[in-house]
Scaffold this active site. Structure first.
Site, PDB file in Angstrom:
ATOM      1  N   ASP A  57       0.701  -1.131   0.070  1.00 61.31           N
ATOM      2  CA  ASP A  57      -0.181  -0.030   0.003  1.00 61.31           C
ATOM      3  C   ASP A  57       0.936   1.189   0.118  1.00 61.31           C
ATOM      4  O   ASP A  57       1.387   1.761   1.020  1.00 61.31           O
ATOM      5  CB  ASP A  57      -0.860   0.058   1.138  1.00 61.31           C
TER       6      ASP A  57
ATOM      7  N   LYS B 131       1.681   7.887   0.430  1.00 58.17           N
ATOM      8  CA  LYS B 131       2.003   7.690   1.907  1.00 58.17           C
ATOM      9  C   LYS B 131       3.370   8.296   2.103  1.00 58.17           C
ATOM     10  O   LYS B 131       4.221   8.335   1.222  1.00 58.17           O
ATOM     11  CB  LYS B 131       1.941   6.408   2.389  1.00 58.17           C
TER      12      LYS B 131
ATOM     13  N   ASP C 247       0.164  -5.138   4.396  1.00 64.67           N
ATOM     14  CA  ASP C 247      -1.179  -5.001   4.081  1.00 64.67           C
ATOM     15  C   ASP C 247      -2.035  -6.031   3.495  1.00 64.67           C
ATOM     16  O   ASP C 247      -3.143  -5.616   3.081  1.00 64.67           O
ATOM     17  CB  ASP C 247      -1.272  -3.416   3.019  1.00 64.67           C
TER      18      ASP C 247
ATOM     19  N   ASP D 193      -5.650   6.249  -0.758  1.00 61.58           N
ATOM     20  CA  ASP D 193      -5.132   5.367   0.337  1.00 61.58           C
ATOM     21  C   ASP D 193      -6.191   4.759   0.983  1.00 61.58           C
ATOM     22  O   ASP D 193      -5.787   3.867   1.990  1.00 61.58           O
ATOM     23  CB  ASP D 193      -4.378   6.322   1.390  1.00 61.58           C
TER      24      ASP D 193
ATOM     25  N   ARG E 233     -11.229  -0.829   1.761  1.00 61.67           N
ATOM     26  CA  ARG E 233     -12.352  -0.687   1.938  1.00 61.67           C
ATOM     27  C   ARG E 233     -13.003  -1.006   0.569  1.00 61.67           C
ATOM     28  O   ARG E 233     -13.910  -1.960   0.234  1.00 61.67           O
ATOM     29  CB  ARG E 233     -13.077   0.383   2.716  1.00 61.67           C
TER      30      ARG E 233
END
Ligand code: BES
Ligand code: MN
Ligand code: ZN
Length: 462
Positions: free
Chosen positions: A232, A239, A250, A309, A313
């Site tokens: 990620d 990030k 992740d 980011d 979900r």
């Protein structure tokens, strides 16, 4: 119950009870019998133990003149009781002079893990010959399930891309005669999984969805889903360095889901298991999805991207919608979903959400007995307003700085119809070493759920 052979014990730091190897005896000295134990020793052994500062506390180890070890224990049995021993005792074979609980023996087994894919280890763990009467089958399967998850998490993203994760799911299916279907790349669009596709399409190794089924179709249907983001970077909402450093983990949700699947199948629980593993790398490239884009999900809901980011979900929403449309008895998902969950309960407790409060309460209690802490969090519907979008059915990330783990769970809830559901937002990583829990990848929330499934669906002849 299945029989184990000697090979099954490999890499568990345990040996079968009928092992004929010479073993150093170890006596567990419990606080209730500490004084009696000391009084029963010769005065020179009493001196000896004093000089070794042995006070019978959990974590202490000392030796008697005859070479026997004594293990202190002044708290209720847990992974901590024996979990320090595999790497604290010298290499070799040991046995206990008495009985030990399942959780204590499990601590030894889980404490014997090391990730040795890229570095030769300096020593082997000390091995314990199981006491007669220990449930060797469940111990070995639980250790292997946990270590499978740990290995997958610890493996860097270069060697654990979506296609590697696919190979791991296929290997798992082959080991248990399960069926697996994988949908890769643009074919995800034919399945209406626009969200999984969007998250993973910028990576060199394409996004995919693994769908494994196992067991008798007439048995109760249990579906387990795991977030498989193999790295990620944050996507275009990149990030910062510190936040990206550990994002190989992740896919921890996927790893735990696979570990739990391994345990269910190896223990032959009478359920029909479905394992859904969406896998993607959240990368940056010209074809990356962007803030402001609107995705078409499997459920038919449109999602406006507020932040690339908040990708976990998105993987989960398509998989949960597929899970839900089959109306199983229970859906369980695991995900390294939010930093906010870590702010709420820290790195060592799984944040647990459920649309069934009594289910969550039962899991919390099992978390205590299994030494696998999970804690109920509020699925507070009144916060649903934070997911409102002006141009789509919902946004993927709330603008509010508050309740980030709750709004992530509320997002997922929109993709599930009236099916009992447990959602675990976990760290999947030990940031410090504890007995039975080496630093690195960890299968958080696996044992609590397994115990629940075994109690509810297990064969009654046990
Ligand atoms: N994988 C991260 C969450 C995470 C970070 C878990 C660190 C454990 C440790 C997730 O995809 C993420 O980036 N979440 C964002 C969501 C935000 C953009 C709404 C977060 O938590 O900051
Ligand atoms: Mn993210
Ligand atoms: Zn993520």
């Amino acid at each position: 119950m299945q029989e184990l052979n000697t090979d099954d014990f490999a890499d568990t730091a345990l040996l079968p009870a009928d092992s004929e190897l010479t073993a150093t005896p170890l006596q567990i000295v419990r606080s209730g019998t500490f004084d009696d134990f000391i009084n029963g020793l010769t005065s020179s052994d009493q001196q000896w133990l004093k000089r070794q500062s042995f006070a019978g506390k959990t974590g202490q180890v000392a030796w008697l003149e005859n070479g026997q070890g004594v293990i202190g224990s002044d708290s209720e049995d847990s992974l901590t009781t024996l979990g320090h021993l595999p790497f604290q005792l010298p290499e070799g074979v040991y046995r206990l002079t008495g009985e030990a609980s399942f959780i204590a023996l499990l601590g030894w087994g889980l404490g014997g893990y090391r990730f040795d894919r890229y570095k030769q280890t300096d020593r082997l763990p000390a091995q314990l010959v199981l006491p007669h009467g220990a449930d060797a089958v469940e111990l070995v399967h639980t250790i292997k399930a946990t270590n499978l998850a740990r290995d997958l998490i610890n493996t860097p993203a270069q060697d654990m891309a979506p296609s590697h994760l696919q190979a791991e799911v296929v290997a798992l299916a082959e080991a248990f005669d399960a069926e697996v279907n994988t949908t890769v790349g643009d074919e995800l669009l034919d399945l209406e999984c626009g969200a999984i596709h969007a998250v993973g399409r910028a990576a060199a190794d394409g996004p995919r969805l693994m769908d494994l089924t196992w067991g008798n179709p007439d048995h109760p249907k249990i579906t387990i889903v795991g977030k498989g983001v193999t790295f990620d970077s944050g996507g275009l909402n990149l990030k910062p360095s510190g936040g990206m450093r550990w994002m190989k983990k992740d896919m921890g949700g996927a790893a735990i889901a696979m570990g739990l699947g391994y345990l269910v199948m190896s223990q032959a629980l009478p359920v029909r298991l479905r394992l859904l593993i969406p896998a993607a790398e959240n990368a940056v490239a010209g074809n990356a999805f962007r803030p402001g884009d609107v995705l078409h999900t499997h459920k038919g809901l449109t999602v406006e991207i507020d932040n690339t980011d908040a990708e976990g979900r998105l993987l989960l929403c398509d998989a949960l919608s597929m899970a839900s449309s089959e109306k199983p008895e229970l859906i369980i998902d695991y995900a390294t979903l939010t930093g906010a969950a870590r702010g709420a309960v820290g790195a060592e407790i799984g944040a647990m959400f459920s649309n069934d409060d009594s289910l969550a309460q039962q899991l919390q209690l099992l978390g205590k007995t299994e030494d696998d802490a999970v804690w109920p969090m509020p699925l507070h519907d009144a916060y649903d307003y934070m997911l409102k979008s002006n141009i789509a059915d919902l946004v993927n990330s709330a603008a509010s700085p508050y309740a980030g783990a709750v709004t992530a769970a509320l997002f997922l809830k929109r993709f599930i119809d009236e099916v009992p559901w447990l959602h675990f937002d976990v760290m999947a990583f030990n940031i410090r070493k504890r007995p039975g829990r080496p630093e690195g990848g960890e299968a958080m929330g696996l044992r609590s759920v397994y115990r629940y499934l075994a109690q509810r669906f297990g064969a009654s002849d046990e």
